[in-house]
Enzyme design. Structure first.
Site, mmCIF file in Angstrom:
data_model
loop_
_atom_site.group_PDB
_atom_site.id
_atom_site.type_symbol
_atom_site.label_atom_id
_atom_site.label_comp_id
_atom_site.label_asym_id
_atom_site.label_seq_id
_atom_site.Cartn_x
_atom_site.Cartn_y
_atom_site.Cartn_z
ATOM 1 N N HIS A 171 52.809 -22.444 14.346
ATOM 2 C CA HIS A 171 51.995 -21.299 14.734
ATOM 3 C C HIS A 171 52.496 -20.078 13.977
ATOM 4 O O HIS A 171 53.476 -20.149 13.221
ATOM 5 C CB HIS A 171 52.053 -21.073 16.245
ATOM 6 C CG HIS A 171 51.149 -21.994 17.016
ATOM 7 N ND1 HIS A 171 49.781 -21.959 16.895
ATOM 8 C CD2 HIS A 171 51.433 -22.979 17.912
ATOM 9 C CE1 HIS A 171 49.247 -22.876 17.686
ATOM 10 N NE2 HIS A 171 50.226 -23.514 18.307
ATOM 11 N N ASP A 230 48.427 -15.831 10.604
ATOM 12 C CA ASP A 230 47.075 -16.294 10.888
ATOM 13 C C ASP A 230 46.019 -15.448 10.184
ATOM 14 O O ASP A 230 45.046 -15.983 9.635
ATOM 15 C CB ASP A 230 46.812 -16.241 12.393
ATOM 16 C CG ASP A 230 47.529 -17.333 13.160
ATOM 17 O OD1 ASP A 230 48.029 -18.281 12.529
ATOM 18 O OD2 ASP A 230 47.593 -17.240 14.400
#
Length: 360
Positions: free
Chosen positions: A141, A171
């Site tokens: 992540h 991200d």
């Protein structure tokens, strides 16, 4: 800008992505005029639907990153529904996916298959660590990508403990923006007569590629002490100061001319010559001493009072707003960056406009 005159009008995109990076990339394509069809599995669908409270059927997270898309449910493990996706590929210009490397190939939807079917297709695969290399199959992540790329190590307080940012750099910069850049470049190549292309986006690679200042420090021989770098707290002219009401001001008077104006507003002209461009050591004793003086000065007035005092000074000193304040601020209202919109199932919400403006 009407749908017919938008830059990507006529471009058709198949969006197989989930969560944050891919959906933001395809949302931006939709905002630029592309027709985006988001494809979810028939069960839970995109995990983002359940991230946070839902008023009816989808979280505000899902609503925020999937605006402007059409939705379709397909089970890609089911042969007839997989065949339906392949038929959609025939009429598409772009396909974006964010599965682990190899998943699309195992489904019979890999790049080799799709480019045979549609030679002009642009296929973009967004992953944490890229399509090859030793970490290709590892889960991750944003926090992991930032850690590996050396970004978190420099995002610290004076105690050296990394601070987790609430802007998902890996991200959004690594996944969404890098994917958008790659897709647009590949589309341009197709328009100029070239073949379709496979765009391999590693979020970790992209963070490393943009981790400029820490790499500069390495090239200069040594990293700065925690919170003592040029742009990370080592200068009084580029720092954050607490106000009397517990709010904060951002002082970005990096250039000497701005620092001189800042000192004039603070009624401390004696500090104007104590600046890094005049020899003050970054993170040194004098820089820290001036920082302490500014800490005391800013603590005497509220954020609103300092905002008013610096309003006409043009020296890069501004208030630090909350997200709720930013949404209502004249800066963004005047630029038509925010608006109240109504989602078909979730009701009224704040929507952010695409930040790129076009004129013809």
């Amino acid at each position: 800008m009407s749908a017919a005159t938008a830059p990507l009008a006529g471009i058709r995109v198949l969006d197989l992505t989930r969560l944050l990076p891919g959906p933001v990339a395809t949302m931006h394509l939709a905002e630029l005029g592309a027709d985006v069809l988001k494809i979810e599995d028939p069960g839970a669908g995109d995990y983002a639907r359940a991230m946070g409270p839902a008023r009816a059927g989808a979280s505000q997270f899902f609503v925020a990153v999937n605006r402007g898309k059409r939705l379709l449910r397909l089970d890609l493990k089911d042969p007839p529904q997989r065949a339906q996706l392949l038929e959609l590929v025939d009429g598409a210009d772009v396909l974006v996916e964010s599965f682990r490397p190899g998943v699309m190939a195992r489904l019979g939807l890999g790049w080799d298959e799709l480019k045979r079917r549609k030679p002009s297709l642009v296929m973009c695969a967004i992953s944490g660590y890229g399509q090859d290399g030793p970490f290709a199959q590892m889960a991750g992540h944003d926090i992991n990508y930032l850690g590996y790329a050396g970004m978190l190590a420099n995002n610290t307080g004076p105690d050296g403990v990394p601070v987790l940012p609430d802007l998902q750099v890996g991200d959004l910069l690594g996944g969404a923006q890098s994917a958008l850049q790659g897709i647009l470049a590949a589309l341009l190549a197709v328009k100029m007569g070239g073949p379709g292309r496979f765009v391999d986006i590693s979020m970790t690679d992209a963070v490393l590629a943009h981790n400029i200042m820490p790499v500069v420090a390495v090239n200069n021989g040594a990293a700065a002490a925690p919170a003592r770098g040029l742009l990370s707290g080592g200068l009084p002219c580029y720092n954050i100061y607490r106000t009397a009401d517990g709010r904060f001001m951002a002082v970005g008077a990096l250039e000497l001319k701005f620092w001189q104006r800042c000192c004039a507003v603070l009624q401390r002209p004696d500090l104007a010559s104590r600046h890094w461009q005049l020899g003050q050591a970054v993170g040194g004793a004098d820089a820290l001493a001036v920082k302490a003086e500014l800490d005391a000065l800013f603590a005497r007035r509220s954020m609103a009072q300092w905002t008013q005092a610096f309003g006409a000074s043009d020296c890069c000193v501004t208030p630090i707003l909350s997200a709720a304040e930013a949404l209502r601020h004249p800066l963004f209202q005047a630029r038509r960056m925010v608006a109240r919109q109504r989602h078909r199932s979730e009701g009224v919400y704040w929507a952010i406009a695409h930040p790129i403006k076009f004129e013809t």
